[in-house]
Design a protein around this motif. Structure first.
Motif, PDB file in Angstrom:
ATOM      1  N   THR A 667       0.805  -1.214   0.000  1.00  0.00           N
ATOM      2  CA  THR A 667       0.000   0.000   0.000  1.00  0.00           C
ATOM      3  C   THR A 667       0.845   1.274   0.000  1.00  0.00           C
ATOM      4  OG1 THR A 667      -1.658  -1.201   1.243  1.00  0.00           O
ATOM      5  CG2 THR A 667      -1.837   1.182   1.253  1.00  0.00           C
ATOM      6  N   PHE A 668       1.850   1.320   0.876  1.00  0.00           N
ATOM      7  CA  PHE A 668       2.608   2.553   1.041  1.00  0.00           C
ATOM      8  C   PHE A 668       3.278   2.977  -0.253  1.00  0.00           C
ATOM      9  CE2 PHE A 668       2.135   1.238   5.408  1.00  0.00           C
ATOM     10  CZ  PHE A 668       1.835   2.439   6.028  1.00  0.00           C
ATOM     11  N   ARG A 670       2.692   1.647  -3.414  1.00  0.00           N
ATOM     12  CA  ARG A 670       1.791   1.719  -4.563  1.00  0.00           C
ATOM     13  C   ARG A 670       0.997   3.013  -4.564  1.00  0.00           C
ATOM     14  NH1 ARG A 670      -1.491  -2.422  -3.593  1.00  0.00           N
ATOM     15  NH2 ARG A 670      -3.259  -1.205  -2.896  1.00  0.00           N
ATOM     16  N   ILE A 671       0.356   3.311  -3.431  1.00  0.00           N
ATOM     17  CA  ILE A 671      -0.515   4.485  -3.397  1.00  0.00           C
ATOM     18  C   ILE A 671       0.222   5.697  -2.815  1.00  0.00           C
ATOM     19  CG2 ILE A 671      -2.790   5.349  -2.755  1.00  0.00           C
ATOM     20  CD1 ILE A 671      -3.658   2.448  -2.326  1.00  0.00           C
ATOM     21  N   ARG A 675       0.492   9.494  -4.361  1.00  0.00           N
ATOM     22  CA  ARG A 675      -0.061  10.698  -3.721  1.00  0.00           C
ATOM     23  C   ARG A 675       1.026  11.754  -3.524  1.00  0.00           C
ATOM     24  NH1 ARG A 675      -3.971   9.134  -5.859  1.00  0.00           N
ATOM     25  NH2 ARG A 675      -5.384   7.612  -4.935  1.00  0.00           N
ATOM     26  N   GLN A 702       6.006   8.334   6.296  1.00  0.00           N
ATOM     27  CA  GLN A 702       5.197   7.129   6.405  1.00  0.00           C
ATOM     28  C   GLN A 702       5.583   6.104   5.339  1.00  0.00           C
ATOM     29  OE1 GLN A 702       2.550   6.314   8.594  1.00  0.00           O
ATOM     30  NE2 GLN A 702       3.103   8.044   9.851  1.00  0.00           N
TER      31      GLN A 702
ATOM     32  N   CYS B  52      -1.223  -5.315   2.158  1.00  0.00           N
ATOM     33  CA  CYS B  52      -1.999  -4.182   2.680  1.00  0.00           C
ATOM     34  C   CYS B  52      -1.206  -3.394   3.717  1.00  0.00           C
ATOM     35  CB  CYS B  52      -3.320  -4.650   3.255  1.00  0.00           C
ATOM     36  SG  CYS B  52      -3.204  -5.531   4.827  1.00  0.00           S
ATOM     37  N   LEU B  53      -0.404  -4.092   4.485  1.00  0.00           N
ATOM     38  CA  LEU B  53       0.444  -3.480   5.519  1.00  0.00           C
ATOM     39  C   LEU B  53      -0.336  -2.725   6.593  1.00  0.00           C
ATOM     40  CD1 LEU B  53       3.711  -2.412   3.692  1.00  0.00           C
ATOM     41  CD2 LEU B  53       2.992  -4.617   4.539  1.00  0.00           C
ATOM     42  N   THR B  94      -2.439   5.428   8.278  1.00  0.00           N
ATOM     43  CA  THR B  94      -2.017   5.933   6.967  1.00  0.00           C
ATOM     44  C   THR B  94      -2.268   4.877   5.888  1.00  0.00           C
ATOM     45  OG1 THR B  94      -0.325   7.279   7.992  1.00  0.00           O
ATOM     46  CG2 THR B  94      -0.101   6.897   5.642  1.00  0.00           C
ATOM     47  N   ALA B  95      -1.951   3.623   6.209  1.00  0.00           N
ATOM     48  CA  ALA B  95      -2.182   2.560   5.221  1.00  0.00           C
ATOM     49  C   ALA B  95      -3.663   2.532   4.851  1.00  0.00           C
ATOM     50  CB  ALA B  95      -1.732   1.210   5.773  1.00  0.00           C
ATOM     51  N   LEU B  98      -4.576   5.607   2.799  1.00  0.00           N
ATOM     52  CA  LEU B  98      -4.086   5.495   1.420  1.00  0.00           C
ATOM     53  C   LEU B  98      -4.985   4.560   0.619  1.00  0.00           C
ATOM     54  CD1 LEU B  98      -0.216   5.395   1.987  1.00  0.00           C
ATOM     55  CD2 LEU B  98      -1.501   7.175   0.811  1.00  0.00           C
ATOM     56  N   LEU B  99      -5.390   3.455   1.243  1.00  0.00           N
ATOM     57  CA  LEU B  99      -6.283   2.535   0.534  1.00  0.00           C
ATOM     58  C   LEU B  99      -7.588   3.236   0.173  1.00  0.00           C
ATOM     59  CD1 LEU B  99      -5.700  -0.766   2.535  1.00  0.00           C
ATOM     60  CD2 LEU B  99      -5.123  -0.352   0.144  1.00  0.00           C
ATOM     61  N   SER B 101      -7.978   6.366  -0.364  1.00  0.00           N
ATOM     62  CA  SER B 101      -7.779   7.396  -1.379  1.00  0.00           C
ATOM     63  C   SER B 101      -7.893   6.805  -2.774  1.00  0.00           C
ATOM     64  CB  SER B 101      -6.416   8.065  -1.207  1.00  0.00           C
ATOM     65  OG  SER B 101      -5.382   7.221  -1.674  1.00  0.00           O
ATOM     66  N   ASP B 102      -7.825   5.476  -2.842  1.00  0.00           N
ATOM     67  CA  ASP B 102      -7.940   4.818  -4.147  1.00  0.00           C
ATOM     68  C   ASP B 102      -9.100   3.821  -4.130  1.00  0.00           C
ATOM     69  OD1 ASP B 102      -7.115   4.426  -6.760  1.00  0.00           O
ATOM     70  OD2 ASP B 102      -5.895   2.691  -6.229  1.00  0.00           O
ATOM     71  N   TYR B 444      -6.194  11.734   1.622  1.00  0.00           N
ATOM     72  CA  TYR B 444      -5.306  11.743   0.448  1.00  0.00           C
ATOM     73  C   TYR B 444      -6.106  11.697  -0.845  1.00  0.00           C
ATOM     74  CZ  TYR B 444      -1.979  10.780   4.093  1.00  0.00           C
ATOM     75  OH  TYR B 444      -1.255  10.848   5.242  1.00  0.00           O
ATOM     76  N   ILE B 468      -8.360  -4.163  -3.096  1.00  0.00           N
ATOM     77  CA  ILE B 468      -7.135  -3.648  -2.480  1.00  0.00           C
ATOM     78  C   ILE B 468      -5.914  -4.462  -2.916  1.00  0.00           C
ATOM     79  CG2 ILE B 468      -8.303  -2.643  -0.485  1.00  0.00           C
ATOM     80  CD1 ILE B 468      -7.083  -5.174   1.045  1.00  0.00           C
ATOM     81  N   LEU B 469      -6.093  -5.327  -3.916  1.00  0.00           N
ATOM     82  CA  LEU B 469      -4.989  -6.071  -4.524  1.00  0.00           C
ATOM     83  C   LEU B 469      -4.279  -7.003  -3.546  1.00  0.00           C
ATOM     84  CD1 LEU B 469      -3.653  -3.042  -6.523  1.00  0.00           C
ATOM     85  CD2 LEU B 469      -4.841  -4.995  -7.494  1.00  0.00           C
TER      86      LEU B 469
END
Lengths: 803, 530
Positions: A667-668, A670-671, A675, A702, B52-53, B94-95, B98-99, B101-102, B444, B468-469
């Motif tokens: 995630t970090f 890729r997205i 951003r 992050q 996903c982290l 944040t993870a 970010l997810l 945001s998409d 984001y 979320i792949l």
């Protein structure tokens, strides 16, 4: 069947005009025959198909699935992961535009815009409507000293400018009509004897991009005609890339003479200058043809003497004087593919010693004692890595040479493989013996075709002598070496991703531990070393650990090869002792910024590295010191920036690269990188908002902490260092200004009082933004102006300002 | 394991020593210790995807340390691990952000989010559509205090947001809701919403307009006693005017008020605060006082010893507390409110605050229900939603205002719903953990990707924008040796999940469709009928 008039335009556009004939699938069967049928050969098969068809027709992929054990999921996943594979037909001619760092700061973007205009390729597509030309961006062609660079078909052109493009394309089209053999520089060559005059011609990729291959052929032809005792010799990189093509002539009993910047037209004059023809008749004929030449082409012989270089000249001395050649030992002298010559220069002495005298433990002790650390970037102690692999249980182990040099702005590994393939083979073989491996793999990026070819030829040469395969240098130690070509994925430089790629999978990194040393290729202990690391090994074994450790600093031993490029007088490939300061490299070796420009910063370590400002130029190159200032040693790309370079733009450039090269797994990365890039895009477009800077910094931390692999963890470095040292530039962008005058949305071109109304700018403006008004001060229509910089470049009176 | 004894050793997890076995992952250990580490891409029977982290933990080394995915990191002796710290939570958040945001999709439909009382409209409509009227009644009557009144008088903010409205006309939500409410009122045993055990505490509500009635409804359900004071003979406040003007039949209002009485509400009519009763007396006799007497309140503020603003009584914005302790005010008593449903929502918020006070909790406003939001869709995107719903135009309201929808009309209209709420809402790990971690789904936010929805013949609905792949479906298909299976296509930000050679999901997942839907941590894969 639908009636013809029902066919809408959209579907027409999807049917490629050139792909009307059915795909001939016989080639697929042949490729499968050559490559094999197991799942791991998917990449080599796809590479063959890509080379043959120019793209990957679905019918061909389905055929592969039918004929092999490769699953539909695997072939789809793999073929869409790597950049080199296309799923759409290409135009007749492929033009690759290098987007490496040096090219970026030298105007690659303008070159691409101009190419698109010239070839009528719409902004959203890569091929023109007639399917003549396809343009493709390449992360880095590794010819950074010649930036900006484009590659047409097989030929690389350096120092391209918007002005030169039309001619380059015309010449290319003329050339492609004539038959062309790209392998002419690979053929075995004649050897000399006593009293032979040698003409060394540098035939690295960079040199060839500047026409050294043409010069080489011309010299060979000339030498054959002259019939004198002369050998025109192919050598690897000569390092002084800013002066290519380079020629060195050695006459027995005399000091050798260097020439820089010669063209094929001067080949005969050069030979005449150094050869004493036998017999009066020949001398006369020489006089006669010389006179004729004079009549036809004024001053041609003079051109040769102008190209002569005095190696004692201060600039040459400054460039070469501080260097210590270990990895590049014999540069400019050794024929890359001449095995005997390599042998004559201590070649394989180290390996022989490892096979006959030293125990694996002793080899590892030597490497440990030398203090050698990985040259790929992270700087892990090499000996320790070898020891871990040695200690793993089991008979099956692998060694891999990591030649996936993907950092834009770096070309050390390419040069080493092109120039010293036997040395790298020797290094890898020593690593194999030390670790107890009998299988070795060269993983080389496909963007380096010459490196691949030379390594392949060198391996074949060794095998021919029975020095590789069942025995190693005749000793009872089987070692099989193979080459795997990358397929265009920067992330494959990461060890676990590289292994995935060698195994024929998508190049996705995985969590470590387990480390490749414990569980690597096919789950076996695997030792992965970078090209340069391996290139240093034979010297260490030959000369002893102490001698190597005597060079460098407390924590960083030996030398480091750097690709020095960017806004600098003398770019090239240099090898300096660790601990040399950035200032020495930039100002002494590189000669500093161009006249009228100010050295601003160096970008070191590529997309994982950072920008070190000029005021910190006394930082020594040493793993720890560089980390302290926010950069990393990286693989050795060193791009010098001057006051015309915008640091926000540089940060954006690198982030664009890493974001594009992210594998997309976590995630970090890729997205998060996407951003971050969006924020930087906003800043460069003058649309930034106050909170953008805090969000950018927050995200950078992050992403750096959260990402799974090194790519993501280091991707924010260029942003973090520029924020650290050049926050004022970020603030300026928030206020709608680009202090360096670089970000297109924030600058404008205006004509000043020096304008004489010569109309040159108006003639060259590609978008007719400057009305043709002779003898009047010109005006630039800013609504039409694309900030392509053509006018400023052609103006003879410096009458165009960027504001 | 071949007989070799599993070695055990100790690690430190959030400051406490924990005995672990070799080979265990940090996630296993933490979960055993009762620590709820979020996971999305992790499924026990699959290889850890480490994608996903959101399961990051910090493994310390000296004064620093690094964040690692706990799902795949194995224990090592003397490891020092932090899970529940501000830093680790920030990384997980944040993870998640970010997810989001998409993430192209709404957890909750716009109508649901726009309803001031948060009626789950699409679920109600689907209950009506499939003939599960009891269910529809339960949904309506738990969210709305006076559903039959609202079914007639609500200004329908829900229909403004209805995505069907951007295609042709919005679903006639209010009319369907009225149908459900009327059905219930007319039945022999009208629905009685469940209440919590009695607390023995009593609240007095001054004024029985929409705000007061709504507050009473929610306080009663919390187990408190409620007395409503009303200066007029008939309770209902401003609603009485609606009756007089012919928009609301008197018997409907009466019937709904009788439902409140059945819940335990006491009405005292003809009592005027400040005349018959003093505020001090009320404060003495009741655990809390809630003033909902409408716009009169302002004129009487000083007499009652309360501070006022230009609009009404002065209250703390977050609690609704007036200048006197335990005295709350809401609705038009604080700020003139025109819309009945807003007035009721104010009443609900006040009831919540009073309840918190009575239970000794910190008083805080209820947050809006969590939802990802994809914003406006263009027509091409909207069209994707029209595969399943009825294409019929909006059912016009009955000419006879007293009649309302017939059963067939209500069903027909319910079928027009686009089902734009997520099929996985309430059963989605992403939504669950985002709510738990207070993730800001818009932090984001960027240009939205195009919404895609593929309804497969086998009944699977695939919405790639919600993917979320994690690749669990890819693994499941591969393990089952599906002939085509699924694969990652592309790289980086543009990578997506797809079937090789552009085949349908149906072809890709011949055997494992159900398993993949069950494994999907979000609503990317769902069944049509669910």
């Amino acid at each position: 069947m639908p009636a013809a008039d029902e066919t809408n335009t959209a579907s027409v556009a999807l049917v490629p005009a050139a792909a009307a004939p059915e795909t001939d699938l016989r080639f697929v069967d042949e490729a499968v025959e050559r490559c094999g049928k197991t799942p791991d050969v998917v990449i080599p098969i796809l590479q063959e198909l890509q080379d043959h068809y120019g793209w990957l027709p679905e019918a061909a992929l389905r055929r592969v699935v039918e004929r092999t054990e490769i699953t539909p999921a695997a072939i789809t996943g793999v073929s869409t992961f790597y950049d080199m594979f296309r799923h759409q037909p290409v135009g007749q001619h492929l033009i690759r535009i290098c987007r490496g760092t040096a090219c970026h700061v030298s105007g690659a973007e303008r070159v691409e815009d101009s190419l698109r205009r010239l070839l009528r390729i719409p902004a959203t597509q890569d091929t023109d409507p007639e399917r003549l030309f396809t343009i493709e961006q390449v992360a880095c062609l590794g010819c950074c000293t010649l930036a900006p660079v484009v590659k047409l078909g097989q030929h690389t052109h350096g120092h391209v400018s918007v002005e030169k493009l039309p001619k380059i394309i015309r010449d290319y089209l003329d050339q492609t009509r004539a038959a062309h053999d790209p392998h002419h520089t690979e053929r075995p060559l004649r050897r000399g004897g006593n009293g032979t005059v040698y003409v060394h011609v540098g035939l690295g990729s960079c040199c060839m991009a500047k026409g050294s291959d043409q010069l080489f052929l011309a010299l060979q032809n000339g030498a054959a005609k002259a019939g004198a005792n002369v050998v025109v010799k192919r050598v690897g990189c000569v390092g002084m890339c800013h002066r290519t093509p380079m020629v060195e002539v050695t006459v027995p009993g005399r000091q050798s003479q260097f020439y820089a910047g010669l063209g094929p037209a001067q080949a005969r004059d050069l030979l005449q200058r150094h050869l004493r023809p036998r017999g009066l008749a020949r001398q006369l004929s020489r006089l006669w043809t010389g006179a004729l030449d004079l009549m036809l082409d004024d001053g041609a012989p003079d051109a040769v003497s102008r190209c002569a270089m005095d190696t004692r000249a201060p600039e040459v001395n400054a460039f070469l004087g501080q260097q210590v050649h270990i990895a590049t030992d014999g540069f400019g002298r050794l024929d890359p593919l001449d095995l005997d010559e390599y042998l004559a220069h201590d070649g394989f002495v180290a390996l022989r010693r490892c096979l006959n005298e030293l125990t694996p433990e002793a080899i590892i002790k030597t490497v440990e004692g030398s203090g050698l650390r990985g040259r790929g970037g992270a700087g892990f102690p090499t000996g320790q890595k070898w020891r871990v692999v040695r200690q793993q249980p089991g008979d099956k182990k692998f060694v891999i040479c990591n030649g996936d040099e993907g950092d834009p702005g770096a070309f050390m590994d390419r040069m080493l493989l092109e120039s010293f393939p036997y040395r790298i083979i020797e290094g890898l073989a020593i690593a194999a013996v030390a670790a107890g491996a009998h299988d070795g793999v060269f993983y080389i990026r496909h963007e380096y075709p010459l490196a691949v070819r030379r390594t392949r030829t060198a391996i074949a040469e060794m095998e021919k002598r029975g020095w590789l395969g069942d025995t190693l240098l005749g000793a009872d130690y089987p070692l099989r070496l193979t080459i795997k070509e990358g397929a265009g994925a920067f992330v494959c430089g990461e060890e676990t991703a590289l292994i995935a790629s060698v195994e024929g999978r998508r190049g996705m990194p995985r969590l470590r531990p387990p480390f490749p040393a414990q569980s690597g290729l096919w789950g076996k202990p695997t030792l992965i070393n970078n090209v340069e690391t391996l290139a240093l090994v034979p010297w260490i074994v030959r000369n002893g650990a102490e001698k190597f450790a005597a060079i460098g600093t407390a924590t960083s031993k030996g030398t480091k090869v750097f690709a020095l490029a960017g806004k600098i007088q003398r770019g090239g490939l240099i090898e300096v002792p660790m601990g040399t300061t950035i200032r020495q490299i930039v100002e002494e070796i590189g000669g500093g910024a161009a006249a009228g420009r100010r050295f601003k910063a160096v970008q070191i370590g590529g997309p994982s590295g950072g920008c070190v400002p000029a005021r910190l130029a006394d930082t020594p190159v040493d793993y720890e010191s560089l980390r302290e200032v926010g950069a990393i040693m990286g693989s050795g790309g060193l791009v010098v920036l001057d006051d015309a370079d915008c640091m926000v733009d540089i940060a954006r450039y690198f982030l664009q690269f890493t974001q594009d090269q992210s594998c997309g797994k976590c995630t970090f990365c890729r997205i998060g990188t996407k951003r971050m890039l969006e924020i930087l895009d906003r800043l460069c477009a003058g649309k930034g908002q106050r909170q953008d800077l805090t969000e950018l910094e927050h995200l950078a931390h992050q992403v750096s902490h959260g990402s799974l692999c090194g790519l993501g963890k280091t991707a924010p470095n260029p942003v973090l260092t520029t924020l650290r040292y050049y926050r004022d530039e970020y603030e300026a962008h928030l206020a709608g200004r680009c202090p360096a005058g670089r970000c297109r949305a924030l600058i404008k071109y205006v004509v000043n009082d020096a304008c004489t109304g010569c109309t040159l700018c108006a003639q060259h403006c590609p978008v007719n933004a400057i009305p043709l008004t002779p003898y009047q001060r010109h005006q630039i229509n800013l609504d039409l102006c694309t900030r392509c910089d053509s006018c400023r470049q052609v103006c003879p009176h410096q009458a165009i300002d960027v504001k | 394991m071949t007989g070799r004894a599993m070695s055990t050793f100790s690690i430190t997890l959030d400051g406490a020593p924990v005995t672990v076995s070799e080979g265990e992952t940090l996630l296993q250990v933490a979960r055993r210790q009762g620590i709820d580490i979020p996971t999305l891409c992790f499924l026990e029977q699959c290889q850890p995807a480490t994608s996903c982290l959101v399961c990051l933990v910090k493994v310390k080394s000296g004064t620093t340390g690094k964040l690692v995915p706990s799902c795949a990191t194995r224990v090592a002796s003397d490891m020092v691990v932090e899970s529940e710290t501000v830093e680790v939570h920030a990384a997980r958040r944040t993870a998640l952000e970010l997810l989001f945001s998409d993430h192209v999709g709404d957890c909750l439909s716009p109508c649901h989010r726009l309803c001031p009382l948060q009626l789950n409209i699409p679920v109600m409509l689907r209950a009506v559509d499939t003939g599960r009227l009891d269910e529809a009644v339960a949904i309506v009557k738990q969210a709305l205090p006076l559903p039959a009144v609202l079914g007639r008088l609500c200004h329908r903010p829900c229909e403004n947001g209805c995505r069907r409205g951007t295609w042709d006309q919005p679903a006639a939500i209010r009319d369907v809701e009225r149908f459900v409410a009327d059905r219930d009122l007319k039945s022999d045993r009208p629905f009685q919403p469940p209440t919590k055990p009695a607390t023995g505490k009593r609240v007095v509500i001054v004024g029985s307009g929409p705000t007061g009635l709504a507050a009473a409804f929610f306080l009663l359900r919390e187990g408190h006693g409620v007395t409503l004071l009303n200066r007029h003979e008939r309770p209902g406040g401003s609603l009485v005017r609606e009756v007089e003007e012919g928009r609301l039949p008197a018997e409907v209002l009466a019937a709904e008020i009788s439902r409140l009485k059945a819940l335990g509400a006491e009405f005292k009519t003809g009592a005027v605060l400040g005349e018959d009763l003093t505020l001090d007396a009320l404060r003495r006799d009741f655990a809390a006082v809630l003033l909902t007497m409408g716009e009169h309140a302002r004129t009487r503020a000083t007499a009652l010893g309360l501070e006022a603003t230009a609009g009404g009584l002065k209250v703390e914005p977050d609690t609704g507390l007036t200048s006197l302790p335990n005295v709350f005010a809401a609705g038009s008593a604080v700020k003139p409110t025109r819309q009945i449903i807003r007035a009721m929502a104010e009443g609900r918020a006040a009831a919540l605050a009073v309840n918190q006070l009575l239970r000794g909790l910190k008083i805080q406003r209820a947050e809006k229900p969590f939802s990802s939001m994809m914003g406006r869709l263009d027509r091409a995107e909207l069209k994707l939603f029209l595969n399943l719903p009825s294409p019929a135009p909006r059912t016009p309201p009955a000419l006879d205002i007293l009649r309302g929808f017939t059963s067939a009309e209500a069903t027909g209209e319910s079928q027009r719903c686009l089902h734009c709420d997520c099929r996985a809402a309430g059963d989605c790990q992403l939504q669950h953990y985002a709510e738990l971690y207070g993730a800001d789904t818009t932090r984001y936010r960027s240009l939205r990707r195009t919404f895609e929805q593929h309804v497969q013949p086998g009944g699977i609905v695939f919405e790639p924008g919600k993917c979320i792949l994690c690749g669990l479906c890819v693994q499941i298909a591969e393990r089952a040796r599906e002939q085509l299976g699924l694969t990652f296509i592309g790289r980086g930000f543009d990578v997506r999940i797809g079937v090789p050679f552009d085949q349908s999901l149906e072809e890709g997942l011949r055997q494992t469709g159900r398993e993949c839907v069950a494994a999907c941590p979000t609503g990317a894969l769902a069944f049509k009928t669910d």
